[in-house]
Design a protein around this motif. Sequence first.
Motif, PDB file in Angstrom:
ATOM      1  N   GLY A  19      45.824   8.012 -29.830  1.00 27.94           N
ATOM      2  CA  GLY A  19      46.126   8.596 -28.529  1.00 27.94           C
ATOM      3  C   GLY A  19      44.889   9.111 -27.808  1.00 27.94           C
ATOM      4  O   GLY A  19      44.951   9.459 -26.633  1.00 27.94           O
ATOM      5  N   LYS A  20      43.772   9.150 -28.531  1.00 25.35           N
ATOM      6  CA  LYS A  20      42.554   9.780 -27.984  1.00 25.35           C
ATOM      7  C   LYS A  20      41.491   8.765 -27.618  1.00 25.35           C
ATOM      8  O   LYS A  20      40.633   9.022 -26.792  1.00 25.35           O
ATOM      9  N   ILE A  21      41.516   7.634 -28.307  1.00 29.07           N
ATOM     10  CA  ILE A  21      40.515   6.599 -28.071  1.00 29.07           C
ATOM     11  C   ILE A  21      41.275   5.339 -27.698  1.00 29.07           C
ATOM     12  O   ILE A  21      42.174   4.924 -28.438  1.00 29.07           O
ATOM     13  N   THR A  43      48.982   7.182 -21.353  1.00 27.88           N
ATOM     14  CA  THR A  43      48.215   6.385 -20.400  1.00 27.88           C
ATOM     15  C   THR A  43      47.947   7.178 -19.131  1.00 27.88           C
ATOM     16  O   THR A  43      46.811   7.284 -18.677  1.00 27.88           O
ATOM     17  N   GLU A  44      49.024   7.747 -18.592  1.00 26.63           N
ATOM     18  CA  GLU A  44      48.896   8.483 -17.326  1.00 26.63           C
ATOM     19  C   GLU A  44      47.958   9.682 -17.445  1.00 26.63           C
ATOM     20  O   GLU A  44      47.185   9.962 -16.558  1.00 26.63           O
ATOM     21  N   ASN A  60      44.026  14.752 -20.383  1.00 26.84           N
ATOM     22  CA  ASN A  60      44.157  15.304 -21.739  1.00 26.84           C
ATOM     23  C   ASN A  60      42.840  15.248 -22.502  1.00 26.84           C
ATOM     24  O   ASN A  60      42.515  16.154 -23.269  1.00 26.84           O
ATOM     25  N   LYS A  61      42.098  14.165 -22.263  1.00 31.67           N
ATOM     26  CA  LYS A  61      40.822  14.016 -22.950  1.00 31.67           C
ATOM     27  C   LYS A  61      39.902  15.171 -22.568  1.00 31.67           C
ATOM     28  O   LYS A  61      39.208  15.747 -23.412  1.00 31.67           O
ATOM     29  N   LYS A  62      39.918  15.503 -21.294  1.00 30.66           N
ATOM     30  CA  LYS A  62      39.079  16.597 -20.788  1.00 30.66           C
ATOM     31  C   LYS A  62      39.497  17.916 -21.456  1.00 30.66           C
ATOM     32  O   LYS A  62      38.649  18.649 -21.994  1.00 30.66           O
ATOM     33  N   ILE A  63      40.784  18.181 -21.446  1.00 26.70           N
ATOM     34  CA  ILE A  63      41.290  19.418 -22.067  1.00 26.70           C
ATOM     35  C   ILE A  63      40.864  19.468 -23.530  1.00 26.70           C
ATOM     36  O   ILE A  63      40.337  20.468 -24.020  1.00 26.70           O
ATOM     37  N   ALA A  88      46.494  18.618 -26.660  1.00 20.58           N
ATOM     38  CA  ALA A  88      46.291  19.169 -25.317  1.00 20.58           C
ATOM     39  C   ALA A  88      47.191  20.382 -25.069  1.00 20.58           C
ATOM     40  O   ALA A  88      47.031  21.073 -24.065  1.00 20.58           O
ATOM     41  N   PHE A  89      48.134  20.623 -25.986  1.00 20.42           N
ATOM     42  CA  PHE A  89      48.993  21.807 -25.833  1.00 20.42           C
ATOM     43  C   PHE A  89      48.305  23.086 -26.340  1.00 20.42           C
ATOM     44  O   PHE A  89      48.824  24.180 -26.160  1.00 20.42           O
TER      45      PHE A  89
END
Lengths: 373, 373
Positions: free
Chosen positions: B179-181, B264-265, B270-273, B355-356
């Motif tokens: 989910g991250k890469i 995807t959206e 999320n990556k930034k968070i 990201a939570f």
Amino acid sequence: MIYFDNASTTKYKPEEVYKAFEYYVREIGVSPGRGSYQLGIEASRMLFKTRKKVAEYFGLSSNNVIFTKNSTEAINLFFNGFLKQGDHAIISCYEHNAVLRPLHQLKLARIIDYSVVSREDLELKPKEIYEKYVKENTVLFATTLASNLTGRIVFSSDIMEFMKNKGLTTFVDASQGAGKIRLAMTEQNIDYLTFTGHKDLMALPGVGGLCCVKQPSWKPLIQGGTGVLGDSYVNPDVFPEEYEAGTLNMPAIWSLKSALEVCTERFEENKKIESELMNYLLDKLNGLEHVIVYDLDYKRVNTVGFNLMNRKSNEVVEFLDRCGICTRGGIHCAILAHEALGTKESGVVRISMSAFNKKEEIDTLIRYLEDCR
Amino acid sequence: MIYFDNASTTKYKPEEVYKAFEYYVREIGVSPGRGSYQLGIEASRMLFKTRKKVAEYFGLSSNNVIFTKNSTEAINLFFNGFLKQGDHAIISCYEHNAVLRPLHQLKLARIIDYSVVSREDLELKPKEIYEKYVKENTVLFATTLASNLTGRIVFSSDIMEFMKNKGLTTFVDASQGAGKIRLAMTEQNIDYLTFTGHKDLMALPGVGGLCCVKQPSWKPLIQGGTGVLGDSYVNPDVFPEEYEAGTLNMPAIWSLKSALEVCTERFEENKKIESELMNYLLDKLNGLEHVIVYDLDYKRVNTVGFNLMNRKSNEVVEFLDRCGICTRGGIHCAILAHEALGTKESGVVRISMSAFNKKEEIDTLIRYLEDCR
């Protein structure tokens, strides 16, 4: 919409089951046996409670229950683990492909051989079946609880007892009928039993299992993380973790606990509803002269297989679908039963009910069948 | 409660995922590929849509996705199917037991052999790794996307490309990090990839899978009902049904579709968070002189493994649990990585975020770690 395909999956579940599922997903949400924090321990406790409930439900005096994704996986685990080079197994002609195919694959690999008790021979006395089918290398007598095609109850306590006394291991595939017929494994001489949650046990999809009177010592089907003894290079010899590598589907498992509670509490009540529905349906079907019902005279679960004269089953199913009635035609993953009934070409129309069905739905079905000639 | 065990299972899912799950369970509720009625066809359509979404997500130009119950099953399916008598495989020292154990079982059965690329050798150039590890009978180069223990990203496009050009088959276990890469299988020379839904893809438990650039021709792990060609005595040669015998876990599968849409959206967001959280955590951990962080200098996913000097990991995890913080200690089903890091005795404390999580949660963690000497 009228739903008569409960032998595939029960579409409607008791509200308690939905609630249990949603509770796990939204309030617990973690995996058992992975973290040692409180919530992880609570997840492990919930897993244990479900295991205990399954064991009780199937009349095991221990908690020897292995959770799998469905009964198919459980059956593959059992056959691939239990059967050894040179073994011979006996099955009935009513077995689902979930039983036939793993056995046949083992036969093609020249590991085992198997024999199929014919429809006629299932009428024989246990001793006669034994004499006709058992060979020197026979180690296993396996039978479905009920036919997924005709609903006929195939399991017989007497046969199990005889085979067990003769030293064979006994196995029941309870995928069909587990919620309708109470089995007591120890008392009824069933060494191993597989079940699935999403059919008439009324749980959510994604959980099944293998119940064992004695803990197995054979190899698991799947190797991987077990949450215990992580430093071993293969699954550790710890029951049941050795057989449950990978993350378990806890939301479905927890729904199963709730489902079994409902099955137990409402057993008599639901049985009454379902028997009345089935008798009503059989009576009505019998009144239609262009209908052939299979295995009419046998004790059954809430499933009936039939055909309309000169019609392929799938034509009838498609017609009924246009009338808003969900049934299933074709082979139903039960090729041996079709060979036994002579319905390989036509397939069979199957009606399978749950306690959520209504007499009025049967009336509607019959009305449409009357028109379908 | 502060939840830092997302590498085991992401406890909190996007609301869309819960909603998708509940929609399937309460509104659809039937199995795909079983009945030919409208609702069954809709279920089949939903299955197809998810398959397509998974294929897109992992950069496959076809829909060659096999659904399993989790990545462990998918890995077992792949190794047991793909590897043949006499083959040799190469894996990294960061592999989860889900990769090590099925391989080691095949080795014990004298079917295959495997070599493990050491932590140091992962720094070598692809050509050097090839020369050091590849034998005449090597057919497979397999690697985890990221370590479940330290978070280190192990996958390297360059190594894959080199091995692929040398004629080896390539495999990635994307259970951690999917989910991250973002991976693009075809472009990045990945022949086979396994994933699981319930970790950072943020779906519900009970679904994983094997993605394949080319449709496999090897034997399935599980034989049983496939809903197609029911008259065959073994699973029919039809992709993907041959590899998906038994009832699929559609509620979890449908939740995966929704989860992948969210992934995807919100990928960049999320990556930034998550990067900010991870940098903040690493910075803070680094400031504690009694903390040893493993693989500190490598690119990583949202997981970090550390120890406090002179403390066993499980002592720390239990202390943190009493403070309301969920972390995981011990071996984490990754024995090879512990052997490489020299942490077999102590285990490792793992913090894995999603990201939570919040910065304040990290502050709380650090405050407690300061006190834990």
